[in-house]
Design an enzyme around this catalytic site. Structure first.
Site, mmCIF file in Angstrom:
data_model
loop_
_atom_site.group_PDB
_atom_site.id
_atom_site.type_symbol
_atom_site.label_atom_id
_atom_site.label_comp_id
_atom_site.label_asym_id
_atom_site.label_seq_id
_atom_site.Cartn_x
_atom_site.Cartn_y
_atom_site.Cartn_z
ATOM 1 N N ARG A 237 6.480 2.519 -0.614
ATOM 2 C CA ARG A 237 6.589 1.350 0.240
ATOM 3 C C ARG A 237 5.195 1.017 0.750
ATOM 4 O O ARG A 237 4.375 1.916 0.963
ATOM 5 C CB ARG A 237 7.526 1.630 1.429
ATOM 6 C CG ARG A 237 9.013 1.659 1.062
ATOM 7 C CD ARG A 237 9.535 0.271 0.732
ATOM 8 N NE ARG A 237 10.987 0.237 0.538
ATOM 9 C CZ ARG A 237 11.584 0.385 -0.643
ATOM 10 N NH1 ARG A 237 10.851 0.625 -1.726
ATOM 11 N NH2 ARG A 237 12.908 0.294 -0.750
ATOM 12 N N GLU A 266 5.676 -8.471 1.900
ATOM 13 C CA GLU A 266 6.144 -8.900 0.579
ATOM 14 C C GLU A 266 6.970 -10.173 0.730
ATOM 15 O O GLU A 266 7.799 -10.252 1.623
ATOM 16 C CB GLU A 266 7.000 -7.798 -0.070
ATOM 17 C CG GLU A 266 6.227 -6.535 -0.370
ATOM 18 C CD GLU A 266 7.073 -5.473 -1.082
ATOM 19 O OE1 GLU A 266 8.223 -5.767 -1.459
ATOM 20 O OE2 GLU A 266 6.569 -4.358 -1.247
ATOM 21 N N HIS A 285 6.526 -5.702 -6.737
ATOM 22 C CA HIS A 285 7.653 -4.792 -6.466
ATOM 23 C C HIS A 285 8.610 -4.765 -7.659
ATOM 24 O O HIS A 285 9.798 -5.045 -7.545
ATOM 25 C CB HIS A 285 8.378 -5.214 -5.190
ATOM 26 C CG HIS A 285 9.163 -4.093 -4.573
ATOM 27 N ND1 HIS A 285 9.355 -3.959 -3.217
ATOM 28 C CD2 HIS A 285 9.840 -3.077 -5.134
ATOM 29 C CE1 HIS A 285 10.120 -2.897 -2.984
ATOM 30 N NE2 HIS A 285 10.417 -2.344 -4.142
#
Ligand code: 8YV
Length: 334
Positions: A237, A266, A285
């Site tokens: 993360r 994000e 991601h």
């Protein structure tokens, strides 16, 4: 009377049909400026939620007092207040295992792409600069035979260890909550303290879950322990790393490069300094983002949800304490 569930992630027709057999389904597109408002409108009366990448705060949970289960299409559960869900007697489920290999592939894609400067040099070719044979200024570094340092030895960490040891002849070091002799035996891996791993590894790959103990685990002090020729890869993360410190270390070339699939914010803002450094490979991601794996994750999440609403213990229950006596009220036949 069928139970009501709210979907905030699109599913395949086959999985939707599976759900429609047993529950009333409301799909909410949570993107865009009115996305959250649409979710708030749909929550009253919901018995189940299925989705991912959305923080379910107390104000949202208050709108669904009959909620029995939140089925996350993810392995990471940092978006959820697990203690609060447990206090409310709401089951939280996730989708481990089905995404392990795909996410480890993403980790190795970033190791190779950052070591061999794949993105930078592919763009260089596309921009017409390839006019002669490459010289040292365009050389990358080897991966095979180097030292891979894995921070977090869970399912994904071990899949990375297997790739490094068996696939690339790498020496594998790892840091985790405790040494794992079974991993040492299977992959010739060696446990190290975090500081020792950071100072020895040529590639430092982060796979830890985000928690209060791993937030900013990698900051300026830890980056300074890394070798100048080392590369940081983050498939965990974004908030596991102090992004400001990483940008400084990359800009000043105190580490060679970074391969990043996750970020503090994000989507990553287009003006992020990370996007203006040649020694950064940034992907959006994509950890588990293959058709096969996302379908498998969604299938797992649907079955977790239906099991919970049928009063059966879901296969992937995150908060065991919420299961209580194992006799949730108002179940459905599945
Ligand atoms: C997904 C992930 O991108 O599973 C996780 O924790 O980060 C990824 O697999 C994300 O959760 C959305 O499904």
């Amino acid at each position: 009377m069928k139970k009501r569930i709210v979907l905030y992630k699109r599913l395949s027709d086959a999985l939707l049909a599976r759900l429609h057999q047993h529950v009333e389904v409301t799909y909410v597109d949570t993107t865009g400026k009115d996305g959250l408002a649409r979710l708030r409108d749909a929550l009253p009366g919901a018995h189940g939620l299925l989705g991912a990448s959305l923080r379910l705060d107390h104000s949202l949970l208050d709108l669904a007092p009959q909620l029995q289960v939140v089925s996350s299409v993810s392995v990471g559960v940092d978006n959820y207040d697990i203690a609060e869900l447990t206090r409310r007697g709401v089951l939280l489920t996730n989708t481990p295992d089905v995404l392990t290999e795909t996410t480890a592939d993403t980790g190795f894609a970033l190791i190779l792409a950052s070591a061999r400067r794949v993105v930078e040099l592919a763009n260089w070719v596309r921009d017409g600069h390839w006019q002669a044979n490459l010289g040292p200024s365009h050389f990358g570094c080897d991966v095979h035979g180097k030292t891979l340092g894995i921070v977090g030895m869970g399912r994904i960490g071990e899949a990375l260890a297997r790739r490094g040891a068996a696939g690339f002849g790498m020496r594998v070091l790892y840091h985790s909550s405790r040494p794992k002799p079974e991993v040492d035996a299977r992959h010739g891996a060696q446990y190290r303290s975090l500081d020792a791993l950071l100072s020895e590894a040529d590639f430092v790959c982060l796979t830890v879950p985000l928690s209060s103990s791993t937030e900013e685990l990698i900051g300026a002090r830890e980056l300074a322990l890394m070798k100048p020729e080392a590369i940081l890869v983050n498939i965990a993360r974004g908030r596991v790393v102090n992004e400001r410190a990483l940008i400084d270390a990359l800009r000043e070339q105190r580490i060679r490069a970074a391969g990043l699939d996750v970020f503090v914010q994000e989507p990553l803002p287009v003006d992020s300094p990370l996007l203006h450094l040649a020694n950064v490979v940034a992907t959006p991601h994509i950890g588990s983002a293959t058709q096969e794996t996302r379908e498998a994750m969604a299938r797992c999440a649907v079955e977790n949800l239906l099991s919970a609403l049928a009063g059966q213990r879901p296969a992937n229950l995150v908060n065991e304490q919420a299961w209580g006596n194992g006799q949730p009220n108002n179940t459905i036949a599945t």
